[in-house]
Each structure stands twice: as C-alpha cells, then as structure tokens.
Design a protein around this motif. Structure first.
Motif, short mmCIF file in Angstrom:
data_model
loop_
_atom_site.label_atom_id
_atom_site.label_comp_id
_atom_site.label_asym_id
_atom_site.label_seq_id
_atom_site.Cartn_x
_atom_site.Cartn_y
_atom_site.Cartn_z
N MET A 142 0.82 -1.17 0.00
CA MET A 142 0.00 0.00 0.00
C MET A 142 0.87 1.24 0.00
SD MET A 142 -3.06 0.33 2.58
CE MET A 142 -4.42 -0.71 2.58
N SER A 143 0.41 2.21 -0.75
CA SER A 143 1.19 3.44 -0.83
C SER A 143 0.84 4.35 0.34
CB SER A 143 0.90 4.14 -2.16
OG SER A 143 -0.41 4.64 -2.15
N LEU A 144 1.65 5.34 0.51
CA LEU A 144 1.45 6.31 1.58
C LEU A 144 0.13 7.07 1.38
CD1 LEU A 144 2.57 7.69 4.09
CD2 LEU A 144 3.73 9.28 2.58
N ARG A 145 -0.17 7.37 0.14
CA ARG A 145 -1.40 8.09 -0.17
C ARG A 145 -2.63 7.26 0.23
NH1 ARG A 145 -2.21 10.07 -6.17
NH2 ARG A 145 -0.61 11.52 -5.51
N THR A 146 -2.65 5.99 -0.04
CA THR A 146 -3.77 5.11 0.30
C THR A 146 -3.91 4.98 1.81
OG1 THR A 146 -3.34 3.87 -1.73
CG2 THR A 146 -4.77 2.84 -0.12
N LYS A 147 -2.78 4.82 2.50
CA LYS A 147 -2.82 4.72 3.96
C LYS A 147 -3.36 6.00 4.60
CE LYS A 147 0.93 1.41 4.38
NZ LYS A 147 2.28 1.17 4.90
N THR A 148 -2.92 7.13 4.09
CA THR A 148 -3.37 8.41 4.62
C THR A 148 -4.87 8.61 4.37
OG1 THR A 148 -1.19 9.33 4.16
CG2 THR A 148 -2.95 10.91 4.58
#
Length: 110
Positions: free
Chosen positions: A1-7
């Motif tokens: 998972m990318s940082l954008r998705t986690k955020t």
C-alpha cells in the motif's frame, strides 16, 4: 500500500469515527423532553367510579365556562349568524373615512 492510500484510509476512518463517538456519552435517563410515563399505583378507583365523578363534574355550572385543554373541547366560534347580509352592507356603507382607513391598515401592514 502506498502512503497516499494509507493516509486516505486513516482520514476516512477518522471521519466516520468522530460522529459515531459523539453519541457515546448519551445515556437515556428519562430527563429528555417528553418525560416518562408516570404510573400511579396508589390510585384505587375503578373505571366506573372515575366515569361517575366525571359526569358529576360535567353537571356543575362551572364546567361549561372552562374550555380548551381543561375539558378537551374548544369553543365553536360563529356557530350562529347574528347579522343578516343587508345589515352588514348597511354598516359598511355608513362607516366614516377614519374607520375605513383603520380597517384598511390591517390589510396593508400599516
């Protein structure tokens, strides 16, 4: 998972959790508007006794003068005509200019 998705996931979880937790402190304690049903266990009268007392109360002269919430009935305004159409027209024709202006003020907001 990318940082954008986690955020984005964390923000969505927080957005849904905040409204849900705002109701967590509300515990019904019967102090809300409307109150609770009051059960009076000390009343030992039967239904027939209550109806008999009500009929006796209705026979009193003061019963007819109390209307509205006390008796559960509202007055019927204008149930009978007191003036004929000709009498009303005569009154309107005989009004002074001041009376007409006063009545006209009700309709114009003056």
């Amino acid at each position: 998972m990318s940082l954008r998705t986690k955020t984005l996931t964390a923000l969505l979880v927080a957005a849904f959790a905040v409204p849900a937790t705002s109701f967590a402190r509300w515990i019904p304690d019967n102090s809300e508007q409307g109150g609770t049903e009051v059960v009076d266990a000390s009343n030992t009268k039967s239904r027939a006794q209550v109806i008999q007392e009500l009929e006796q109360a209705k026979m009193e002269p003061s019963w007819a003068s109390r209307q509205g919430e006390e008796t559960g009935t509202l007055p019927i305004a204008g149930a009978e005509q007191t003036k004929t159409r000709a009498q009303v027209r005569q009154e309107l024709a005989s009004m002074s200019a001041e009376e007409k202006a006063y009545l006209q003020g009700f309709y114009t907001g003056a």
